[in-house]
Every structure is written in C-alpha cells, then in structure tokens.
Scaffold this motif. Structure first.
Motif, short mmCIF file in Angstrom:
data_model
loop_
_atom_site.label_atom_id
_atom_site.label_comp_id
_atom_site.label_asym_id
_atom_site.label_seq_id
_atom_site.Cartn_x
_atom_site.Cartn_y
_atom_site.Cartn_z
N CYS A 14 0.79 1.32 -6.99
CA CYS A 14 0.82 2.49 -7.87
C CYS A 14 2.12 2.59 -8.67
O CYS A 14 2.19 3.32 -9.65
CB CYS A 14 0.56 3.77 -7.08
N ASP A 15 3.14 1.85 -8.26
CA ASP A 15 4.42 1.86 -8.97
C ASP A 15 4.63 0.62 -9.85
O ASP A 15 5.63 0.52 -10.55
CB ASP A 15 5.59 1.95 -7.98
N ASP B 23 0.86 -1.17 0.00
CA ASP B 23 0.00 0.00 0.00
C ASP B 23 0.90 1.22 0.00
O ASP B 23 1.90 1.26 0.73
CB ASP B 23 -0.86 -0.04 1.26
N ALA B 24 0.59 2.22 -0.80
CA ALA B 24 1.46 3.39 -0.93
C ALA B 24 1.81 4.04 0.42
O ALA B 24 2.98 4.25 0.70
CB ALA B 24 0.85 4.41 -1.88
N ARG C 215 5.03 -0.96 -4.57
CA ARG C 215 3.69 -0.42 -4.31
C ARG C 215 2.85 -0.61 -5.56
O ARG C 215 3.35 -0.55 -6.68
CB ARG C 215 3.77 1.06 -3.99
#
Length: 64
Positions: A48-49, A34-35, A46
């Motif tokens: 998002c990455d 989780d970010a 993460r």
C-alpha cells in the motif's frame, strides 16, 4: 497472485497449500510486505506504500 508476502516467509507454505487445495496453481508473490504483518516480507515496503508506477510494472511480470 498475492502482492504481499515473499518467498521464504513463514506463511509461504500455508499459501501454497491453500492454492493447491483450491487447484489455483502455484503462488506468485510480489514480495511486498503485508500492511498489518510486516514480517511477511522483512525489509521491503508495504504494497500500500509502494509507488504506483513500480507496482504496475511488477504485476505483469508476476503473472507469467
């Protein structure tokens, strides 16, 4: 399904209980971090990455 969090993380039981109360089935975790909470999946990138093609490949398998 949740993209972040991994089996065995300290909040996995909490997520399982919430889903049980909501009658939403068992958690299916993709294992990304989780970010804002990197300890949710120590080591993995993460969500998002993550490369888009990787995330798209993982999601259908987790929904089975």
């Amino acid at each position: 399904m949740t993209a972040a969090w991994a089996e065995g993380s300290h909040r996995a039981p909490e997520l399982a209980e919430v889903l049980r109360v909501l009658e939403a089935g068992k958690p299916r975790m993709l294992g990304y971090a989780d970010a804002p909470v990197p300890e949710s999946a120590p080591g993995p990138v993460r969500f998002c990455d993550a490369p888009l093609d990787e995330a798209v490949r993982v999601i259908p398998r987790a929904s089975l």
